[in-house]
Design a protein around this motif. Structure first.
Motif, mmCIF file in Angstrom:
data_model
loop_
_atom_site.group_PDB
_atom_site.id
_atom_site.type_symbol
_atom_site.label_atom_id
_atom_site.label_comp_id
_atom_site.label_asym_id
_atom_site.label_seq_id
_atom_site.Cartn_x
_atom_site.Cartn_y
_atom_site.Cartn_z
ATOM 1 N N GLU A 65 44.610 41.365 34.087
ATOM 2 C CA GLU A 65 44.671 42.805 33.862
ATOM 3 C C GLU A 65 44.165 43.548 35.102
ATOM 4 O O GLU A 65 44.754 44.543 35.531
ATOM 5 N N SER A 66 43.082 43.038 35.669
ATOM 6 C CA SER A 66 42.571 43.612 36.906
ATOM 7 C C SER A 66 43.578 43.423 38.041
ATOM 8 O O SER A 66 43.785 44.336 38.863
ATOM 9 N N ALA A 67 44.217 42.246 38.097
ATOM 10 C CA ALA A 67 45.210 41.981 39.140
ATOM 11 C C ALA A 67 46.385 42.949 39.025
ATOM 12 O O ALA A 67 46.878 43.472 40.037
ATOM 13 N N LYS A 68 46.830 43.207 37.800
ATOM 14 C CA LYS A 68 47.940 44.150 37.590
ATOM 15 C C LYS A 68 47.548 45.550 38.028
ATOM 16 O O LYS A 68 48.302 46.238 38.727
ATOM 17 N N ASP A 69 46.362 45.989 37.623
ATOM 18 C CA ASP A 69 45.893 47.320 37.990
ATOM 19 C C ASP A 69 45.777 47.458 39.516
ATOM 20 O O ASP A 69 46.172 48.482 40.089
ATOM 21 N N THR A 70 45.255 46.430 40.162
ATOM 22 C CA THR A 70 45.095 46.461 41.619
ATOM 23 C C THR A 70 46.454 46.443 42.312
ATOM 24 O O THR A 70 46.661 47.140 43.315
ATOM 25 N N TYR A 71 47.383 45.664 41.771
ATOM 26 C CA TYR A 71 48.729 45.619 42.346
ATOM 27 C C TYR A 71 49.409 46.982 42.247
ATOM 28 O O TYR A 71 50.025 47.460 43.214
ATOM 29 N N ALA B 92 38.256 30.131 29.067
ATOM 30 C CA ALA B 92 38.908 30.575 30.301
ATOM 31 C C ALA B 92 40.148 31.413 30.026
ATOM 32 O O ALA B 92 40.560 32.209 30.885
ATOM 33 N N GLY B 93 40.742 31.258 28.843
ATOM 34 C CA GLY B 93 41.923 32.061 28.518
ATOM 35 C C GLY B 93 41.592 33.542 28.486
ATOM 36 O O GLY B 93 42.298 34.368 29.075
ATOM 37 N N ALA B 94 40.501 33.891 27.812
ATOM 38 C CA ALA B 94 40.089 35.299 27.742
ATOM 39 C C ALA B 94 39.674 35.807 29.125
ATOM 40 O O ALA B 94 39.948 36.964 29.486
ATOM 41 N N LYS B 95 39.016 34.952 29.893
ATOM 42 C CA LYS B 95 38.613 35.364 31.247
ATOM 43 C C LYS B 95 39.841 35.596 32.127
ATOM 44 O O LYS B 95 39.882 36.551 32.920
ATOM 45 N N LEU B 96 40.844 34.730 31.991
ATOM 46 C CA LEU B 96 42.061 34.917 32.771
ATOM 47 C C LEU B 96 42.765 36.203 32.359
ATOM 48 O O LEU B 96 43.321 36.908 33.207
ATOM 49 N N ALA B 97 42.751 36.527 31.065
ATOM 50 C CA ALA B 97 43.388 37.762 30.601
ATOM 51 C C ALA B 97 42.772 38.974 31.301
ATOM 52 O O ALA B 97 43.496 39.877 31.755
ATOM 53 N N GLN C 39 41.083 26.605 42.108
ATOM 54 C CA GLN C 39 42.062 26.406 43.172
ATOM 55 C C GLN C 39 43.360 27.140 42.881
ATOM 56 O O GLN C 39 43.972 27.727 43.780
ATOM 57 N N ILE C 40 43.801 27.129 41.634
ATOM 58 C CA ILE C 40 45.031 27.828 41.276
ATOM 59 C C ILE C 40 44.903 29.326 41.547
ATOM 60 O O ILE C 40 45.829 29.960 42.065
ATOM 61 N N LEU C 41 43.732 29.895 41.224
ATOM 62 C CA LEU C 41 43.543 31.334 41.446
ATOM 63 C C LEU C 41 43.260 31.668 42.914
ATOM 64 O O LEU C 41 43.541 32.784 43.350
ATOM 65 N N GLY C 42 42.726 30.724 43.661
ATOM 66 C CA GLY C 42 42.406 30.990 45.063
ATOM 67 C C GLY C 42 43.546 30.723 46.015
ATOM 68 O O GLY C 42 43.579 31.275 47.129
ATOM 69 N N TYR C 43 44.509 29.902 45.596
ATOM 70 C CA TYR C 43 45.587 29.499 46.497
ATOM 71 C C TYR C 43 46.407 30.664 47.063
ATOM 72 O O TYR C 43 46.851 30.593 48.221
ATOM 73 N N LEU D 258 35.103 36.048 43.718
ATOM 74 C CA LEU D 258 35.623 36.614 42.468
ATOM 75 C C LEU D 258 36.133 35.509 41.556
ATOM 76 O O LEU D 258 35.868 35.520 40.338
ATOM 77 N N VAL D 259 36.851 34.553 42.117
ATOM 78 C CA VAL D 259 37.378 33.448 41.324
ATOM 79 C C VAL D 259 36.240 32.636 40.721
ATOM 80 O O VAL D 259 36.287 32.241 39.546
ATOM 81 N N ALA D 260 35.183 32.386 41.509
ATOM 82 C CA ALA D 260 34.041 31.603 41.020
ATOM 83 C C ALA D 260 33.334 32.318 39.877
ATOM 84 O O ALA D 260 32.754 31.671 38.991
ATOM 85 N N ARG D 261 33.373 33.646 39.867
ATOM 86 C CA ARG D 261 32.765 34.397 38.775
ATOM 87 C C ARG D 261 33.641 34.402 37.531
ATOM 88 O O ARG D 261 33.197 34.783 36.451
ATOM 89 N N THR D 262 34.902 33.978 37.705
ATOM 90 C CA THR D 262 35.865 34.059 36.610
ATOM 91 C C THR D 262 35.980 32.756 35.840
ATOM 92 O O THR D 262 35.950 32.751 34.606
ATOM 93 N N VAL D 263 36.122 31.628 36.532
ATOM 94 C CA VAL D 263 36.291 30.327 35.881
ATOM 95 C C VAL D 263 35.401 29.298 36.564
ATOM 96 O O VAL D 263 34.985 29.479 37.719
ATOM 97 N N ASP D 264 35.128 28.198 35.846
ATOM 98 C CA ASP D 264 34.249 27.149 36.365
ATOM 99 C C ASP D 264 35.002 25.901 36.805
ATOM 100 O O ASP D 264 34.583 25.227 37.744
ATOM 101 N N ASP D 265 36.087 25.562 36.120
ATOM 102 C CA ASP D 265 36.799 24.333 36.437
ATOM 103 C C ASP D 265 37.370 24.398 37.852
ATOM 104 O O ASP D 265 38.059 25.366 38.207
ATOM 105 N N PRO D 266 37.092 23.387 38.683
ATOM 106 C CA PRO D 266 37.566 23.422 40.077
ATOM 107 C C PRO D 266 39.077 23.567 40.194
ATOM 108 O O PRO D 266 39.572 24.220 41.122
ATOM 109 N N ARG D 267 39.809 22.964 39.268
ATOM 110 C CA ARG D 267 41.267 23.050 39.342
ATOM 111 C C ARG D 267 41.746 24.483 39.100
ATOM 112 O O ARG D 267 42.646 24.983 39.799
ATOM 113 N N LEU D 268 41.149 25.152 38.130
ATOM 114 C CA LEU D 268 41.538 26.535 37.856
ATOM 115 C C LEU D 268 41.131 27.451 39.005
ATOM 116 O O LEU D 268 41.843 28.407 39.329
#
Length: 534
Positions: A147-153, A138-143, A206-210, A194-204
Motif C-alpha cells: 500500500e505504501s509502495a502504491k502510494d509512493t509510486y 508477513a502477509g499483513a506486513k506485505l499488504a 531478498q525478494i523485496l530488496g532485489y 525498510l525491508v528489514a523493518r517489514t519482514v524477518d525471513d531472509p528470502r522475503l
C-alpha cells in the motif's frame, strides 16, 4: 550531408506547424533517442537521427544465430502505463503496437542452500498468501508495504518522474509539502533498512530488496523511496511483449519514421558544434568520410559521460570529468546468450538465483575493493517458454545476467568461448551454478549456441562510462532532482536523454526522458505527463 537551419521560432513557444518548425539532430538510436526523435517530429520539428551502428535499439538490441534470436539487454516489461502513454502521445496505443502477455508466475527465485524455489505470483492477493506461508504475519506486513509502495509510486509519477525540475514550485505543491516528513524518511532511509523493518525471513527480504538492481544500485544505498518498485511486480504484475523487446524498438522506429524522422545508420558522431554558446550541429564520420550537419537543436541519447567529455570542448561541459570522479556507477555485467537443446521446465520466464550472503554480494560490486562475487546473485530469462519465435522448436533461449563491478578490465566476450579469459571463466562458473541450483545437471552439455558480453564490450559498443551496464546508480545523490539534468547549463539548445539523466534507469524512464525534452522546449515546468496525443 547537411540539414536545414530554420530559425522561425524560439524553443519555448510551444507551437507546432510550419511557423515553429526547427531542425533537430538526435544522437543515438537507442530507445531514448528514437523516442525523442519521434516526439520532436510530432511537435513539427525537422528531425534527423544519427546512429553509429547498423541496427537500432542500443542496449535493447537483438542477436541471432542458428534459429535463436536473443534480446541483448532489457527483458522486464514494467510500468506498462508509461509505454501506453508514450504511444498515445504519438496517436497510437500499446495495444495497437504490441502483443503483451501477462506472466504468471511473474518470476521464480532460487536461494543458495534452499532446496525449493519461491514463485512470486502475478497478482497481489496470492503474493500476500505466499509471504504468509513463508513467515506467519508477513502477509499483513506485505499488504501495508505494498500500500505504501502504491502510494509512493503514484506520488512519483504525478510529481517527480515527468518533471525536468526546471522549477520546483509545481513539484513541491501543497500535497507534497504536507508529506515532507514521510518523504524525507523515504529519501534518507535505505531500502534494505525498510525491508528489514517489514519482514524477518531472509528470502522475503531478498525478494523485496532485489528491485534495487533494476536501478543499478544496492538495497543498502538505494533510498527506500524505491520500494515503489514492489508495486510494479507484486501488484501490477509482469508483462512480456511477444517477439521480445526487439518489437518495442521496431514499433518506436516505425512511428518515428511515420512522423518524418530521417534515420541515418553508420553515422558515428565525433563532436557537437558550438557557436556563440549554442549547439549548431554535429561532426560525424560515415563511410570513412567526415561530415558536418547543422541544426537548431541537438539532443544526445549517447552516454552522458561520453557526450560531455568526448563530444564537447572542455569549456562547454556541464558535467566535466571531475563530476564523474565522485559519481557512483551502476554495476557492469557479464551477459550470456545460450541456445539450449531440449526444454528447461526448471526455469521460468524470469528466474533469479540469490546468494546467501546478500550484503557481501553487493559489497563486492559496490564496495571500496570491488571484486567478482562468488557465488554471484544472477538473473536468467527464458522467453522461449511463451514465445516460439525466439528459439527452434523443442529448444530454449536462455539469457543470463551476472552483475559485476563497473570495471572494463574484466574484459570482452565473444562467441563459442573465445572471449577474454575472465569473462569466459565467469560464464563457465555461472552455467554450473544454474545447473546445480535449478537441478539441470546436463545443462552445459546441451548448450549449442553460446555468446558472452563483458564490461569492456559496454565501453566499446555503447561508450558506457566505466563499462556500467545501466548508468549512474540510483543513490540519494543521483536520484530525482539530484540526478544529472536533461539540458546543458553551458550550451543553449543542447539536451540529453537516456538512463544517465533524469528521471533515470530503465526503458520506461528513457521514454519519459524523451518527453522531458519536449517539455523543456515548451518551457513547460508542470509536474505531470503531457496531454495525449501530443
Amino acid at each position: 550531408m547537411s540539414g536545414p537551419t530554420e530559425n522561425a521560432a524560439t524553443p519555448g513557444d510551444g507551437r507546432s506547424g510550419d511557423d515553429a518548425r526547427r531542425s533537430a539532430i538526435v544522437i543515438g538510436g537507442g530507445i531514448a533517442g528514437l523516442a525523442a526523435s519521434a516526439l520532436l517530429a510530432r511537435e513539427g520539428h525537422d528531425v534527423t537521427l544519427l546512429e553509429r551502428g547498423s541496427e537500432l535499439g542500443g542496449r535493447a538490441g537483438s542477436w541471432e544465430r542458428d534459429g535463436y534470436r536473443f534480446d541483448t539487454g532489457p527483458s522486464w516489461y514494467l510500468m506498462p502505463e508509461v509505454f501506453d502513454h508514450f504511444y498515445r502521445l504519438l496517436g497510437s496505443t500499446a495495444e495497437e503496437q504490441l502483443d503483451l502477455v501477462r506472466l504468471d508466475p511473474g518470476y521464480r527465485v532460487f536461494f543458495e542452500g534452499e532446496s525449493e524455489p519461491i514463485d512470486v505470483a502475478g497478482d497481489r492477493d496470492r503474493n500476500l498468501e505466499l509471504f504468509e506461508s513463508v513467515e506467519p504475519g508477513a502477509g499483513a506486513k506485505l499488504a501495508r508495504y505494498l500500500e505504501s509502495a502504491k502510494d509512493t509510486y503514484e506520488m512519483a509519477t504525478s510529481r517527480f518522474l515527468y518533471t525536468s525540475f526546471a522549477a520546483l514550485g509545481p513539484v513541491f505543491d501543497a500535497r507534497v509539502v504536507a508529506r515532507t516528513p514521510r518523504l524525507l524518511r523515504l529519501l534518507t532511509e535505505s531500502l534494505a533498512r525498510l525491508v528489514a523493518r517489514t519482514v524477518d525471513d531472509p528470502r522475503l527480504r531478498q525478494i523485496l530488496g532485489y528491485p534495487a538492481v533494476f536501478l543499478g544500485s544496492s538495497p543498502y544505498s538505494t533510498p527506500s523511496m524505491y520500494h515503489l518498485m514492489s508495486h510494479l511486480d507484486m501488484t501490477d504484475g509482469v508483462l512480456y511483449p511477444r517477439r521480445g523487446f526487439t518489437r518495442v524498438i521496431e514499433s518506436i522506429a516505425t512511428l518515428a519514421e511515420r512522423e518524418g524522422v530521417r534515420i541515418v545508420r553508420g553515422a558515428d558522431v565525433r563532436g557537437i558544434l558550438v557557436e556563440n554558446g549554442a549547439a549548431t550541429g554535429v561532426r560525424y564520420v560515415a563511410a570513412d568520410a567526415e561530415h558536418t550537419m547543422h541544426a537548431d537543436l541537438v539532443v544526445s541519447g549517447a552516454d552522458l559521460h561520453h557526450t560531455e567529455t568526448q563530444l564537447l570542448p572542455e569549456e562547454h561541459r556541464t558535467y566535466p570529468e571531475k563530476y564523474w570522479t565522485s559519481a557512483v556507477p551502476g554495476p557492469s555485467a557479464v551477459l550470456l546468450y545460450l541456445g539450449v537443446r531440449g526444454e528447461l521446465p526448471q526455469l521460468e520466464h524470469h528466474t533469479l538465483l540469490f546468494a546467501r550472503d546478500w550484503e557481501r554480494n553487493f559489497g563486492d560490486i559496490f564496495g571500496p575493493n570491488p571484486r567478482i562475487p562468488e557465488p554471484p546473485s544472477i538473473y536468467v530469462c527464458k522467453p522461449s517458454g511463451i514465445d516460439p519465435t525466439v528459439a527452434p522448436e523443442g529448444s530454449e533461449n536462455v539469457f543470463v545476467l551476472v552483475p559485476v563491478p563497473a570495471d572494463p578490465s574484466i574484459g570482452r566476450g565473444d562467441e563459442d568461448g573465445d572471449g577474454d579469459p575472465r569473462v569466459e571463466a565467469i560464464a563457465d562458473r555461472v552455467i554450473r551454478q544454474i545447473a546445480d541450483w535449478a537441478g539441470i545437471p546436463d545443462l552445459a552439455d546441451r548448450i549449442e549456441v553460446r555468446r558472452t558480453f563483458g564490461p569492456r564490450d559496454f565501453v566499446d559498443r555503447y561508450n558506457a562510462w566505466r563499462g556500467t551496464a545501466l548508468g549512474p546508480a540510483h543513490t540519494l545523490r543521483q536520484s530525482a532532482f539530484f540526478r544529472a539534468g536533461n539540458k546543458s547549463r553551458k550550451v543553449e539548445n543542447l539536451f540529453y536523454v537516456g538512463g544517465s539523466t533524469i528521471p533515470g534507469i530503465g526503458l520506461p524512464m528513457c521514454l519519459i526522458s524523451a518527453e522531458l525534452v519536449v517539455k523543456r522546449l515548451r518551457n513547460d515546468v508542470s509536474a505531470g505527463p503531457l496531454p495525449e496525443p501530443l
